[in-house]
Motif scaffolding. Structure first.
Motif, PDB file in Angstrom:
ATOM      1  N   HIS A   1      -3.695  11.445  -4.907  1.00 39.46           N
ATOM      2  CA  HIS A   1      -4.712  10.498  -4.455  1.00 39.46           C
ATOM      3  C   HIS A   1      -5.933  10.519  -5.376  1.00 39.46           C
ATOM      4  O   HIS A   1      -6.531   9.472  -5.652  1.00 39.46           O
ATOM      5  CB  HIS A   1      -5.120  10.770  -3.004  1.00 39.46           C
TER       6      HIS A   1
ATOM      7  N   ARG B   1       1.670   8.998  -0.912  1.00 37.82           N
ATOM      8  CA  ARG B   1       1.983   8.786   0.502  1.00 37.82           C
ATOM      9  C   ARG B   1       3.324   9.407   0.869  1.00 37.82           C
ATOM     10  O   ARG B   1       3.487  10.006   1.927  1.00 37.82           O
ATOM     11  CB  ARG B   1       1.977   7.298   0.832  1.00 37.82           C
TER      12      ARG B   1
ATOM     13  N   TYR C   1      -4.365   9.188  10.543  1.00 40.72           N
ATOM     14  CA  TYR C   1      -4.749   7.773  10.457  1.00 40.72           C
ATOM     15  C   TYR C   1      -6.230   7.585  10.711  1.00 40.72           C
ATOM     16  O   TYR C   1      -6.848   8.333  11.468  1.00 40.72           O
ATOM     17  CB  TYR C   1      -3.951   6.951  11.463  1.00 40.72           C
ATOM     18  N   VAL C   2      -6.772   6.545  10.106  1.00 38.73           N
ATOM     19  CA  VAL C   2      -8.155   6.139  10.349  1.00 38.73           C
ATOM     20  C   VAL C   2      -8.139   5.177  11.540  1.00 38.73           C
ATOM     21  O   VAL C   2      -7.385   4.209  11.542  1.00 38.73           O
ATOM     22  CB  VAL C   2      -8.751   5.450   9.108  1.00 38.73           C
TER      23      VAL C   2
ATOM     24  N   TYR D   1      -0.070   5.708  -5.563  1.00 39.57           N
ATOM     25  CA  TYR D   1      -0.275   5.690  -4.112  1.00 39.57           C
ATOM     26  C   TYR D   1       1.047   5.905  -3.370  1.00 39.57           C
ATOM     27  O   TYR D   1       1.113   6.705  -2.428  1.00 39.57           O
ATOM     28  CB  TYR D   1      -0.915   4.366  -3.659  1.00 39.57           C
TER      29      TYR D   1
ATOM     30  N   THR E   1      -7.373   7.271  -7.611  1.00 43.13           N
ATOM     31  CA  THR E   1      -8.741   6.762  -7.690  1.00 43.13           C
ATOM     32  C   THR E   1      -9.239   6.733  -9.137  1.00 43.13           C
ATOM     33  O   THR E   1      -9.991   5.839  -9.513  1.00 43.13           O
ATOM     34  CB  THR E   1      -9.709   7.568  -6.801  1.00 43.13           C
TER      35      THR E   1
ATOM     36  N   ASP F   1       0.651   0.118   9.047  1.00 48.04           N
ATOM     37  CA  ASP F   1      -0.368  -0.930   9.029  1.00 48.04           C
ATOM     38  C   ASP F   1      -1.764  -0.356   9.285  1.00 48.04           C
ATOM     39  O   ASP F   1      -2.664  -1.050   9.713  1.00 48.04           O
ATOM     40  CB  ASP F   1      -0.047  -2.021  10.044  1.00 48.04           C
ATOM     41  N   LYS F   2      -1.924   0.945   9.006  1.00 50.55           N
ATOM     42  CA  LYS F   2      -3.204   1.609   9.183  1.00 50.55           C
ATOM     43  C   LYS F   2      -3.563   2.333   7.891  1.00 50.55           C
ATOM     44  O   LYS F   2      -2.690   2.683   7.102  1.00 50.55           O
ATOM     45  CB  LYS F   2      -3.131   2.651  10.309  1.00 50.55           C
ATOM     46  N   PHE F   3      -4.841   2.577   7.726  1.00 54.87           N
ATOM     47  CA  PHE F   3      -5.287   3.409   6.624  1.00 54.87           C
ATOM     48  C   PHE F   3      -4.980   4.861   6.957  1.00 54.87           C
ATOM     49  O   PHE F   3      -5.068   5.269   8.116  1.00 54.87           O
ATOM     50  CB  PHE F   3      -6.789   3.267   6.378  1.00 54.87           C
ATOM     51  N   ILE F   4      -4.617   5.621   5.920  1.00 57.59           N
ATOM     52  CA  ILE F   4      -4.393   7.053   6.118  1.00 57.59           C
ATOM     53  C   ILE F   4      -5.549   7.823   5.495  1.00 57.59           C
ATOM     54  O   ILE F   4      -6.193   7.353   4.562  1.00 57.59           O
ATOM     55  CB  ILE F   4      -3.057   7.537   5.514  1.00 57.59           C
TER      56      ILE F   4
END
Length: 174
Positions: free
Chosen positions: A121, A163, A171-172, A159, A125, A106-109
């Protein structure tokens, strides 16, 4: 056969159906970005050791030729191989399969902990940019809703694969 024709020296190119358009036409930008995506996926394959993922990417690359062909044809009757719901279903199954193999998140990587994931990745994009170009084209001319759905699902697929290949998630934190 020469690869130069000199017919583009004035800033025009031919679509698949023979119509001449400017090289910066949104249709050319749309299928050109799909071509860029296809090339990036080819580069990414060289960093991936997982044979199943390599085969998935090969399949996608083959399908992207048809996506580009459909976009490069104003007269839809002249390009018969259209993107299909079955291809979208395959992408959805691929997404589900790879997401099931990973813990929920549930976090941005921060993308790109290794060359394989980083290259995918970048491909993701490019895929998103292609989708934006195609949506701009759709404002002016007919584009199949199935093709748009395919490109949208494709970025999700890329994606999921990227991942899955991450080696040490970062994580961000907000």
């Amino acid at each position: 056969m020469r690869i130069y024709t000199k017919t583009g020296d004035s800033g025009e190119t031919s679509l698949y159906d023979g119509k001449r358009v400017k090289k910066d036409d949104i249709r050319v930008e749309s299928y050109g970005t799909i071509d860029e995506l296809n090339s990036m996926l080819g580069l990414a394959r060289n960093f991936i050791d997982d044979k199943e993922i390599v085969e998935i990417i090969y399949r996608i690359q083959r399908e992207l030729f048809n996506v580009a062909g459909e976009l490069a044809t104003e007269n839809g009757e002249k390009f018969k191989t259209k993107v299909s719901e079955e291809q979208i279903k395959y992408l959805e199954e691929t997404i589900d399969n790879y997401l099931e193999k990973m813990p929920k998140m549930d976090k941005f990587i921060i993308p790109g902990t290794n060359k394989a994931s980083a290259s995918l990745h970048v491909a993701r994009t490019i895929c998103r940019r292609a989708e934006r170009r195609i949506l701009t084209l759709k404002k002016e001319e007919y584009v199949s809703d199935v093709l748009i759905k395919y490109v949208n699902r494709l970025s999700d697929t890329i994606y999921a694969l990227a991942r899955y290949l991450e080696s040490d998630l970062k994580y961000v934190e907000f």
